[in-house]
Design an enzyme around this catalytic site. Structure first.
Site, mmCIF file in Angstrom:
data_model
loop_
_atom_site.group_PDB
_atom_site.id
_atom_site.type_symbol
_atom_site.label_atom_id
_atom_site.label_comp_id
_atom_site.label_asym_id
_atom_site.label_seq_id
_atom_site.Cartn_x
_atom_site.Cartn_y
_atom_site.Cartn_z
ATOM 1 N N ARG A 114 41.118 32.424 38.592
ATOM 2 C CA ARG A 114 40.275 32.598 39.764
ATOM 3 C C ARG A 114 39.727 31.241 40.223
ATOM 4 O O ARG A 114 39.882 30.250 39.529
ATOM 5 C CB ARG A 114 39.139 33.588 39.469
ATOM 6 C CG ARG A 114 38.455 33.240 38.143
ATOM 7 C CD ARG A 114 37.017 33.500 38.109
ATOM 8 N NE ARG A 114 36.303 32.783 39.115
ATOM 9 C CZ ARG A 114 35.978 31.484 39.032
ATOM 10 N NH1 ARG A 114 36.343 30.737 37.994
ATOM 11 N NH2 ARG A 114 35.307 30.895 40.013
ATOM 12 N N ASN A 150 32.528 31.650 50.770
ATOM 13 C CA ASN A 150 32.432 31.452 49.312
ATOM 14 C C ASN A 150 31.957 32.773 48.718
ATOM 15 O O ASN A 150 31.706 33.756 49.442
ATOM 16 C CB ASN A 150 31.472 30.294 48.985
ATOM 17 C CG ASN A 150 31.557 29.882 47.524
ATOM 18 O OD1 ASN A 150 32.646 29.676 46.990
ATOM 19 N ND2 ASN A 150 30.427 29.784 46.851
ATOM 20 N N GLN A 208 30.410 35.591 37.446
ATOM 21 C CA GLN A 208 31.064 34.301 37.179
ATOM 22 C C GLN A 208 30.043 33.224 36.813
ATOM 23 O O GLN A 208 30.342 32.315 36.049
ATOM 24 C CB GLN A 208 31.875 33.837 38.406
ATOM 25 C CG GLN A 208 33.140 34.634 38.670
ATOM 26 C CD GLN A 208 32.898 35.783 39.622
ATOM 27 O OE1 GLN A 208 31.818 36.362 39.640
ATOM 28 N NE2 GLN A 208 33.894 36.133 40.397
ATOM 29 N N ASP A 239 35.958 28.912 49.434
ATOM 30 C CA ASP A 239 37.301 29.502 49.371
ATOM 31 C C ASP A 239 38.100 29.268 50.646
ATOM 32 O O ASP A 239 39.326 29.281 50.634
ATOM 33 C CB ASP A 239 37.213 31.003 49.092
ATOM 34 C CG ASP A 239 36.891 31.216 47.628
ATOM 35 O OD1 ASP A 239 35.712 31.066 47.251
ATOM 36 O OD2 ASP A 239 37.826 31.473 46.852
HETATM 37 O O1 MRU Z 1 36.257 35.593 43.118
HETATM 38 P P1 MRU Z 1 36.340 34.198 42.573
HETATM 39 O O2 MRU Z 1 35.745 34.056 41.218
HETATM 40 O O3 MRU Z 1 37.745 33.642 42.666
HETATM 41 O O4 MRU Z 1 35.445 33.332 43.569
HETATM 42 C C1 MRU Z 1 35.367 31.957 43.363
HETATM 43 C C2 MRU Z 1 34.418 31.273 44.244
HETATM 44 O O5 MRU Z 1 33.808 31.846 45.124
HETATM 45 C C3 MRU Z 1 34.296 29.778 44.063
HETATM 46 O O6 MRU Z 1 33.011 29.348 44.392
HETATM 47 C C4 MRU Z 1 35.291 29.082 44.983
HETATM 48 O O7 MRU Z 1 36.592 29.560 44.771
HETATM 49 C C5 MRU Z 1 35.283 27.617 44.830
HETATM 50 S S1 MRU Z 1 36.032 27.106 43.329
HETATM 51 C C6 MRU Z 1 36.080 25.430 43.241
#
Ligand code: MRU
Length: 342
Positions: free
Chosen positions: A46, A247, A196, A237
């Site tokens: 992820r 994000n 997370q 993202d």
């Molecule tokens: O659902 P996830 O855990 O993939 O979401 C991740 C995020 O929102 C992070 O902040 C983003 O990908 C930036 S990672 C450098």
């Protein structure tokens, strides 16, 4: 030392199953594209840059068994693999950026044999990993210029080594600041529903000996008002042309609170997270995930099992609320359309 989140080893993709952290550090190796798809979908892999790397390596394993003899036939196989991988998660543009880059690498070498193109594609995926490592270090150095000794910093979700091939975007700035000898205190939002922040970010920060304090998401306003926060650092993202940034859900809350409390709000992201094809955040596809993620905590039901749930995985922070975007090419300030780096 950053963790080895996703690599290519002995002809397979080797990655950490992040759903098991912080209790278990388990590596999985696979050369099965369906297993990889599931790993992205379930958030074993992820974070936007890591998902991009998974996509590029996924193309390598996806076309490996192609029996195509002509370039056109091979391209069809590649596009099938790429379309399949792209159906795993819609928001992180790094995935689509990497898939397009792999297709371009094949197209640029169409006159070569299929065997040669397969080799070129592996080299391209490894180059994406190398570039991600370099850009993490560059973002960290630019971002650390903004971090003062003694800063109290708030972050959300996980934008660390577990989300990239190196030591992360937002967390990279923190690791570099510590390396420079600055004392920092970091607050981490737990980041419901999948935690997370609580599971991954605290683990990464504590491994590096950074002063880390975990808070529930709904404590951020009180923390800003009572104890004071000097800056907020988050990842992204997908960033639209005008600087609107998607994000993890809850990032927008922080940006609104930051404005009220006059706290600088920074997004740290590589150029591969920019989507210059979309004018504003309104066009960013937001992933909607299974309601059971909200009805449960670590697999345990905490609400009536048939309650309706709203579960968007990301939100969009409007560019007006973002103080600056830290990239590997420098620091961008408003208006973001100008792309003038500090
Ligand atoms: O659902 P996830 O855990 O993939 O979401 C991740 C995020 O929102 C992070 O902040 C983003 O990908 C930036 S990672 C450098």
């Amino acid at each position: 030392m950053p963790v080895e989140t996703i690599t290519w080893k002995n002809g397979k993709i080797r990655f950490i199953d992040q759903t098991l952290l912080p209790h278990k550090l388990k590596y999985v190796s696979t050369d099965d594209i369906h297993r990889l798809w599931r790993a992205i979908k379930r958030l074993e892999i992820r974070g936007a840059p890591a998902i991009g790397i998974a996509g590029a390596l996924g193309v390598v394993i996806g076309i490996r068994t192609s029996k195509a003899k002509t370039f056109d036939r091979f391209l069809k196989d590649l596009q099938n693999a790429s379309g399949y991988l792209g159906s795993s998660r819609p928001t992180a543009v790094n995935l689509f950026w990497a898939l397009k880059r792999m297709e371009r690498a094949a197209g640029d070498n169409r006159s070569k044999s299929v065997a040669e193109i397969k080799h070129i594609l592996l080299k391209e995926a490894l180059k994406i990993i190398d570039e991600d490592m370099t850009s993490c270090r560059r973002m960290a150095r630019f971002g650390s210029r903004l971090v003062k000794h003694g800063s109290r910093i708030l972050t959300h979700c996980n934008a660390g080594g577990l989300a990239t091939a190196d030591y992360g975007t937002a967390l990279g700035v923190l690791f570099e600041s510590k390396r420079q000898g600055k004392t920092i205190k970091v607050y981490v939002d737990e980041t419901r529903p999948l935690l997370q922040g609580a599971r991954l970010t605290t683990w990464e920060l504590m491994r590096e000996g950074i002063d880390t304090t975990l808070i529930c998401d709904n404590m951020a306003a009180s923390l800003m008002a009572k104890d004071g926060i000097d800056m907020i650092l988050v990842g992204a993202d997908r960033i639209a042309y005008n600087g609107d940034a998607a994000n993890k859900i809850g990032t927008y809350n922080l940006a609104v609170l930051a404005k009220y409390h006059k706290i600088p709000f920074y997004v740290v992201a590589p150029i591969s997270t920019f989507d210059f094809n979309i004018k504003s955040g309104k066009e960013i596809p937001i992933e909607e995930r299974n309601g059971d993620e909200v009805r449960t905590v670590s697999g345990k039901l905490i609400a009536p099992k048939n309650v309706k749930v709203y579960n968007p995985s990301f939100d969009v922070t409007p560019h007006e609320l973002i103080t600056a975007i830290i990239t590997e090419d420098g620091i961008l300030r408003k208006p973001y359309e100008n792309k003038r780096y500090e």
